[in-house]
Design an enzyme around this catalytic site. Structure first.
Site, PDB file in Angstrom:
ATOM      1  N   HIS A 103       0.983  -1.200  -0.039  1.00 60.52           N
ATOM      2  CA  HIS A 103       0.107   0.053   0.015  1.00 60.52           C
ATOM      3  C   HIS A 103       1.053   1.243   0.035  1.00 60.52           C
ATOM      4  O   HIS A 103       0.241   2.357  -0.122  1.00 60.52           O
ATOM      5  CB  HIS A 103      -0.955   0.153   1.402  1.00 60.52           C
ATOM      6  CG  HIS A 103      -0.100   0.343   2.650  1.00 60.52           C
ATOM      7  ND1 HIS A 103       0.631  -0.346   3.166  1.00 60.52           N
ATOM      8  CD2 HIS A 103      -0.229   1.393   3.365  1.00 60.52           C
ATOM      9  CE1 HIS A 103       1.038   0.038   4.215  1.00 60.52           C
ATOM     10  NE2 HIS A 103       0.662   1.409   4.413  1.00 60.52           N
TER      11      HIS A 103
HETATM   12  N1  UDP Z   1      -4.348  -5.518   8.416  1.00 60.31           N
HETATM   13  C1  UDP Z   1      -5.543  -5.821   8.679  1.00 60.31           C
HETATM   14  N2  UDP Z   1      -6.184  -6.473   7.381  1.00 60.31           N
HETATM   15  C2  UDP Z   1      -5.763  -6.295   6.200  1.00 60.31           C
HETATM   16  C3  UDP Z   1      -4.256  -5.646   6.060  1.00 60.31           C
HETATM   17  C4  UDP Z   1      -3.625  -5.369   7.193  1.00 60.31           C
HETATM   18  O1  UDP Z   1      -6.118  -5.853   9.651  1.00 60.31           O
HETATM   19  O2  UDP Z   1      -6.574  -6.503   5.295  1.00 60.31           O
HETATM   20  C5  UDP Z   1      -3.641  -4.937   9.651  1.00 60.31           C
HETATM   21  C6  UDP Z   1      -2.140  -5.628   9.839  1.00 60.31           C
HETATM   22  O3  UDP Z   1      -2.235  -7.028  10.395  1.00 60.31           O
HETATM   23  C7  UDP Z   1      -1.330  -4.764  10.650  1.00 60.31           C
HETATM   24  C8  UDP Z   1      -1.813  -3.375   9.897  1.00 60.31           C
HETATM   25  O4  UDP Z   1      -3.294  -3.486   9.465  1.00 60.31           O
HETATM   26  O5  UDP Z   1      -1.766  -4.804  11.871  1.00 60.31           O
HETATM   27  C9  UDP Z   1      -0.997  -2.564   9.150  1.00 60.31           C
HETATM   28  O6  UDP Z   1      -1.504  -1.557   8.599  1.00 60.31           O
HETATM   29  P1  UDP Z   1      -0.853  -0.768   7.253  1.00 60.31           P
HETATM   30  O7  UDP Z   1      -0.138  -1.989   6.430  1.00 60.31           O
HETATM   31  O8  UDP Z   1      -2.163  -0.200   6.610  1.00 60.31           O
HETATM   32  O9  UDP Z   1      -0.164   0.345   7.926  1.00 60.31           O
HETATM   33  P2  UDP Z   1       1.339   0.299   8.226  1.00 60.31           P
HETATM   34  O10 UDP Z   1       1.685  -0.552   9.272  1.00 60.31           O
HETATM   35  O11 UDP Z   1       2.371   0.263   7.049  1.00 60.31           O
HETATM   36  O12 UDP Z   1       1.406   1.827   8.644  1.00 60.31           O
END
Ligand code: UDP
Length: 360
Positions: free
Chosen positions: A203
């Site tokens: 993403h």
């Molecule tokens: N996650 C979720 N459903 C999904 C994809 C990811 O619950 O379909 C959770 C994942 O387990 C993690 C979080 O979303 O806890 C990560 O979010 P994201 O990748 O959007 O943000 P980042 O961590 O890169 O800031």
């Protein structure tokens, strides 16, 4: 009585702040949640409030149900200033590196002399050292403006020391994601019939906003599904879904694309998959804690602990290196220890209560 205001707006913030908010409520700390509405798709925010049994007290609704407001930060700052004046809590807590975190810090900076609150940054000090990433700029600014910094690891603390932020109160406490996983571990979705699969999330703007890059990454992964006879489960982020549509990739149906899944499903898939492929920050940590080898499709990471202990590997965006890393991580011995600590929320609450008693 001590009062805390939590500001959040996106999926990862809800996930990582949930155990801390719950603990504050359990300890009868007056807790207020402000949801900026940065994420506006129910599958990216509302369902997480529901699943963690949380409810925002104030919902800024800055984005409409279809699109991201171009003036999001500016508008969030103005609204948050009003709420900070109104609530005037002892602590305002931000988590991570989103635009909501930046807006909250900027709002606080504008009125810090008019309210009693101290600004707290959870997950402080992590750095990718890539200033082209909006998240990196948000982290640096948030740390600079905050009064109390909760670093997840010693490496993060060292980054704060290097930036000469030592006059602030810096504590190494671990990452609250450890608590979120512990509290949700038993709720993993049991049913899934795939014998062998990889779990994929993508993403970040630097991956999905670059069509050539995104195409190479997706095509490489599709080729590997055939070569390794592996299914790929790919809960698609709304941003990625929009971008992938225009790419006209052959055989896209070879990926098992699903809507963004629930937190328990995400943990379940990560736990049971042979490999996690991702550009997410939080997923690198979760795969590490869940003992599933991770391949991070990026040039850098602000989670160097995972690279050091070999739970994770960085590939960049070339097909050759992605493939090589996947084959390497499939042979992983999975012998690392969790670098993100435990009982992290309890440590944070204990420190805040102590700080409060010292100040009052
Ligand atoms: N996650 C979720 N459903 C999904 C994809 C990811 O619950 O379909 C959770 C994942 O387990 C993690 C979080 O979303 O806890 C990560 O979010 P994201 O990748 O959007 O943000 P980042 O961590 O890169 O800031």
């Amino acid at each position: 009585m001590i009062s805390i205001c939590f500001v959040l707006g996106t999926r990862p913030e809800i996930i990582k702040l949930a155990p801390l908010i719950k603990l504050c409520k359990k300890k009868k700390i007056k807790s207020t949640i402000i949801h900026t509405g940065q994420h506006f798709d129910y599958n990216m925010e509302g369902r997480f409030f529901r699943d963690f049994s949380l409810k925002p007290n104030y919902f800024l609704k800055l984005n409409n149900s279809r699109s991201y407001n171009k003036n999001f930060i500016k508008k969030a700052v103005l609204k948050l200033i009003d709420y900070y004046k109104l609530i005037n809590p002892d602590y305002i807590i931000n988590q991570g590196d989103t635009n909501s975190v930046l807006a909250s810090a900027l709002a606080y900076k504008r009125i810090r002399n008019k309210i009693k609150s101290k600004l707290v940054h959870v997950e402080a000090g992590i750095r990718s050292f890539d200033k082209k990433m909006p998240e990196e700029i948000n982290r640096i600014k948030a740390d600079k403006i905050s009064d109390i910094l909760f670093a997840p690891t010693i490496i993060a603390k060292k980054n704060l020391v290097n930036e000469k932020l030592t006059k602030k109160k810096v504590y190494v406490v671990g990452n609250t994601i450890s608590d979120t996983i512990t509290q949700n571990f038993s709720k993993f979705k049991k049913k899934n019939n795939y014998k062998q699969f990889f779990f994929l999330t993508l993403h970040r703007p630097e991956t999905v906003d670059n069509p050539k890059r995104l195409k190479t990454v997706i095509k490489t992964i599709i080729n590997l599904t055939e070569e390794l006879k592996t299914k790929i489960i790919f809960p698609i982020h709304p941003r990625t879904k929009k971008k992938i549509k225009n790419l006209k990739i052959n055989n896209l149906e070879k990926l098992f694309i699903i809507k963004p899944c629930s937190y328990n499903e995400s943990l379940g898939y990560q736990k049971k998959s042979k490999l996690v492929l991702t550009d997410s920050g939080g997923v690198q940590e979760e795969a590490c804690i869940l003992k599933t080898p991770c391949v991070t499709i990026r040039n850098n990471t602000e989670r160097p602990e995972t690279i050091k202990i070999k739970s994770n590997i960085l590939t960049g965006y070339s097909a050759k290196l992605i493939k090589k890393a996947i084959y390497k991580m499939l042979k992983s011995k999975k012998s690392w220890e969790n670098p993100y600590g435990k009982y992290v929320s309890a440590k944070i609450v204990k420190i805040l209560i102590k700080e409060y008693k010292n100040e009052n």
